[in-house]
Write an enzyme that holds these catalytic residues in place. Structure first.
Site, PDB file in Angstrom:
ATOM      1  N   ASP A   1       0.858  -1.186   0.000  1.00  0.00           N
ATOM      2  CA  ASP A   1       0.000   0.000   0.000  1.00  0.00           C
ATOM      3  C   ASP A   1       0.894   1.235   0.000  1.00  0.00           C
ATOM      4  OD1 ASP A   1      -3.278   0.091   1.410  1.00  0.00           O
ATOM      5  OD2 ASP A   1      -2.274   1.695   0.300  1.00  0.00           O
TER       6      ASP A   1
ATOM      7  N   ASP B   1      -2.861   4.830  -2.395  1.00  0.00           N
ATOM      8  CA  ASP B   1      -3.859   5.457  -1.539  1.00  0.00           C
ATOM      9  C   ASP B   1      -4.201   6.866  -2.034  1.00  0.00           C
ATOM     10  OD1 ASP B   1      -5.214   5.204   1.115  1.00  0.00           O
ATOM     11  OD2 ASP B   1      -4.062   7.009   1.529  1.00  0.00           O
TER      12      ASP B   1
ATOM     13  N   GLU C   1      -6.327   4.313  -5.989  1.00  0.00           N
ATOM     14  CA  GLU C   1      -7.606   4.570  -5.329  1.00  0.00           C
ATOM     15  C   GLU C   1      -8.058   5.953  -5.760  1.00  0.00           C
ATOM     16  OE1 GLU C   1      -7.684   5.656  -1.252  1.00  0.00           O
ATOM     17  OE2 GLU C   1      -9.656   4.797  -0.898  1.00  0.00           O
TER      18      GLU C   1
ATOM     19  N   HIS D   1     -11.223  -2.291   3.405  1.00  0.00           N
ATOM     20  CA  HIS D   1     -11.117  -1.980   4.842  1.00  0.00           C
ATOM     21  C   HIS D   1     -11.849  -0.693   5.211  1.00  0.00           C
ATOM     22  CE1 HIS D   1      -8.181   0.340   2.756  1.00  0.00           C
ATOM     23  NE2 HIS D   1      -8.011   1.088   3.814  1.00  0.00           N
ATOM     24  N   ASP D   2     -12.407  -0.008   4.175  1.00  0.00           N
ATOM     25  CA  ASP D   2     -13.149   1.237   4.436  1.00  0.00           C
ATOM     26  C   ASP D   2     -14.657   1.058   4.250  1.00  0.00           C
ATOM     27  OD1 ASP D   2     -10.696   3.210   2.619  1.00  0.00           O
ATOM     28  OD2 ASP D   2     -10.776   2.708   4.755  1.00  0.00           O
TER      29      ASP D   2
HETATM   30  O1  TEU Z   1      -9.230   6.122   1.949  1.00  0.00           O
HETATM   31  C1  TEU Z   1      -9.655   7.255   1.264  1.00  0.00           C
HETATM   32  C2  TEU Z   1     -10.872   7.759   1.893  1.00  0.00           C
HETATM   33  O2  TEU Z   1     -11.163   8.902   1.815  1.00  0.00           O
HETATM   34  C3  TEU Z   1     -11.731   6.810   2.626  1.00  0.00           C
HETATM   35  O3  TEU Z   1     -11.457   6.975   3.968  1.00  0.00           O
HETATM   36  C4  TEU Z   1     -13.152   7.097   2.233  1.00  0.00           C
HETATM   37  O4  TEU Z   1     -13.213   8.366   1.662  1.00  0.00           O
HETATM   38  C5  TEU Z   1     -14.069   7.200   3.372  1.00  0.00           C
HETATM   39  O5  TEU Z   1     -13.908   6.113   4.212  1.00  0.00           O
HETATM   40  C6  TEU Z   1     -15.480   7.237   2.798  1.00  0.00           C
HETATM   41  O6  TEU Z   1     -16.334   7.632   3.813  1.00  0.00           O
HETATM   42  C7  TEU Z   1      -7.831   5.900   1.985  1.00  0.00           C
HETATM   43  C8  TEU Z   1      -7.622   4.646   2.826  1.00  0.00           C
HETATM   44  O7  TEU Z   1      -8.263   3.547   2.173  1.00  0.00           O
HETATM   45  C9  TEU Z   1      -8.227   4.914   4.191  1.00  0.00           C
HETATM   46  O8  TEU Z   1      -8.195   3.734   5.004  1.00  0.00           O
HETATM   47  C10 TEU Z   1      -7.430   6.030   4.847  1.00  0.00           C
HETATM   48  O9  TEU Z   1      -8.052   6.362   6.076  1.00  0.00           O
HETATM   49  C11 TEU Z   1      -7.398   7.279   3.936  1.00  0.00           C
HETATM   50  O10 TEU Z   1      -7.157   7.004   2.569  1.00  0.00           O
HETATM   51  C12 TEU Z   1      -6.269   8.184   4.383  1.00  0.00           C
HETATM   52  O11 TEU Z   1      -5.039   7.554   4.083  1.00  0.00           O
END
Ligand code: TEU
Length: 544
Positions: A98, A200, A242, A316-317
């Site tokens: 990542d 990311d 992403e 994971h989000d």
């Molecule tokens: O996620 C991008 C992000 O903005 C997500 O958190 C998403 O927008 C949100 O959960 C939607 O409600 C990436 C990673 O996947 C995330 O785990 C990190 O927290 C974020 O970037 C910051 O690095």
């Protein structure tokens, strides 16, 4: 389109904190992943996307990095990492790391230097602005984690910019020294034999702070082409960006091989379909099935050879799909298999998130204290100030909170689901005694073996090329219950029909069955002219 190895691959995402703990500290670790490589080999996956394991204060569970070239001690050592890369590669499994370079941790040495003084050599590694006339924040840009995107630094009397938490200061990508440091770090990992990078929020590195933030800023593609040229473009690796705002046209800019940028992107048009446009996941809206089919189909037909799709329901989000849009009670197995079939017969590289292959569900913790995620906790605090009730926020957390995906992997029915012998950092979902890997491996009709069959179908069957490169055509676009589509090439015509409802339905579908390839029920003799489907019944046919 030139064929690439990752067109045929299936990726498994590991959130290391929650995968397998071997040290007893309640946090998953690298040795736990090494221990489970044979399980992943059994499933049939080709690539692991490993969420961050670098040194970090864990403000955002590792998405806040303080040393890109060292391992967080709670996950293990660099020797463990080297062993994981070696052991995975020995099994034909590539390891995708990542890459979190939109921002660092505020404990990264670069930031510790930058905030010492305005003329520090590292000052311009980050984005600083004087206070506004009234002494307040420089402008109204907001953080994705709620609140302003600006944090005041007393030492130098300026604000620094952070699109995520205030402990995740954004890097200034306009600074060539930043880009050079990132390229060097990427080559450090590529030299170790990793299989690529998941990038990311990479759409944000082309940012324009004062003329507002725009994902896909003007410098984004030049920076990506430079990164390709200076690092991963010299290796045969998978890169996936992403990109929350990507449309098919934008996705082509990232993933058209002629542009020498990335292999593919994650787009989130389907993943945010039932979130309020302003309030996001905290104001869930209704799931529009017709629109859902339209979006999934649009992405299948609009790249037409000028780009490549990633395919995913979970990460994971995101909340877990079987709870989000399936039925995680009496039809958990049928709906988990339905979603698996719908996704894995499509064109693109499929991603399986840890636990998806055994139908793990969302979690329902009664107390906010049981939740860990910084995004959840900051939005709870700020949304209550905005007038949300506690009940509204808890309901939104149960539906869409990120911790739904982060409860520990459920390995067996022993204490803490066999995840740890210590106290887990986040409580295990109480349903682990029935939903776990051990039970899944013992049951030939489990969700696990349905995933295994789908992966085998994609990679090793006579239908492989039809699934990977065949044409896609949506059927019954206006049907409120049926998701049906065709995949076809000069060799085969495949039909998937899913009853996306709890009722028994009957439909007439054009075509003649040559054979049933895979069903989520015990197959019966299906007659397409009057096709009877049980609740969530999903069948893949080869047509004549
Ligand atoms: O996620 C991008 C992000 O903005 C997500 O958190 C998403 O927008 C949100 O959960 C939607 O409600 C990436 C990673 O996947 C995330 O785990 C990190 O927290 C974020 O970037 C910051 O690095």
């Amino acid at each position: 389109m030139e064929k690439k190895w990752w067109h045929r691959s299936v990726v498994y995402q590991i959130y290391p904190r929650s995968f397998k703990d071997t040290s007893g500290n309640g946090v998953g670790d690298l040795r736990g992943i090494i221990e489970k490589l044979d399980y992943l080999k059994e499933l049939g996956i080709d690539v692991i996307w490993l969420s961050p394991v670098y040194k970090s204060p864990m403000d955002d569970n590792g998405y806040d990095i303080s040393d890109y070239q060292d391992i967080a001690p709670e996950f293990g050592t660099m020797a463990d990492m080297d062993e994981l890369i070696e052991e995975a590669n020995a099994r034909g499994i590539r390891l995708v790391m990542d890459l979190v370079v939109n921002h660092t941790s505020d404990e990264h040495p670069w930031f510790l230097e930058a905030k010492k003084s305005k003329d520090n050599p590292y000052r311009d590694y980050y984005i600083w602005r004087d206070p506004a006339e009234d002494g307040g924040v420089p402008n109204d840009l907001g953080s994705t984690f709620s609140g302003p995107a600006w944090e005041y630094d007393e030492t130098t009397g300026q604000y620094y910019f952070h699109l995520f938490s205030k402990r995740q200061p954004d890097l200034n990508w306009e600074n060539p020294k930043v880009r050079e440091e990132v390229h060097q770090m990427m080559n450090f990992w590529l030299e170790k034999g990793i299989g690529g990078f998941r990038m990311d929020v990479i759409d944000l590195i082309g940012k324009e702070v004062d003329r507002k933030i725009t994902g896909n800023g003007p410098q984004l593609h030049p920076f990506l082409q430079e990164m390709n040229h200076k690092s991963f473009g010299n290796y045969d690796v998978l890169t996936v960006g992403e990109t929350w705002g990507a449309t098919p046209e934008i996705a082509k800019l990232y993933s058209d091989p002629k542009r020498h940028e990335l292999s593919m992107v994650f787009q989130f048009e389907h993943a945010s379909i039932d979130w309020d446009p302003q309030e996001g996941k905290w104001r869930p809206t209704t799931f529009d099935f017709i629109k859902f089919k339209e979006i999934m189909s649009k992405w299948q037909t609009s790249l037409n050879g000028e780009g490549w799709n990633s395919l995913f329901w979970n990460n994971h989000d995101l909340p877990r799909i079987v709870s989000r849009w399936g039925n995680d009670k009496e039809y958990r197995v049928e709906t988990a298999k339905m979603f698996a079939s719908i996704l894995h017969l499509m064109q693109g590289t499929p991603y399986i998130y840890q636990g998806e292959e055994i139908g793990m569900t969302n979690v329902h913790f009664e107390s906010l204290d049981q939740y860990n995620d910084i995004e959840t906790l900051q939005f709870y605090r700020d949304n209550l100030k905005k007038g949300y009730t506690h009940e509204q926020m808890m309901d939104a957390i149960w539906k869409n909170g990120r911790d739904n995906a982060r409860t520990p992997m459920q390995w067996d029915g022993s204490e803490h689901a066999g995840f740890t012998t210590g106290q887990p950092w986040l409580q295990v979902n109480p349903n682990y005694e029935s939903i776990n890997v051990s039970n899944a491996l013992d049951n030939k009709d489990s969700i696990f073996y349905h995933y295994k069959k789908l992966i085998d179908l994609r990679k090793n069957s006579e239908y492989s090329d039809t699934i990977i490169y065949g044409e896609y055509k949506l059927l019954l676009p206006d049907d409120e219950q049926i998701f049906a589509y065709i995949r076809e090439d000069e060799n085969y015509k495949l039909l998937l029909v899913a009853n996306f409802s709890e009722e028994e339905v009957t439909r007439a579908i054009e075509g003649e069955v040559n054979q049933v390839i895979l069903s989520n029920y015990d197959a019966t003799d299906y007659n397409l002219s009057s096709l009877k489907l049980r609740p969530y019944e999903t069948v893949i046919f080869e047509l004549k």
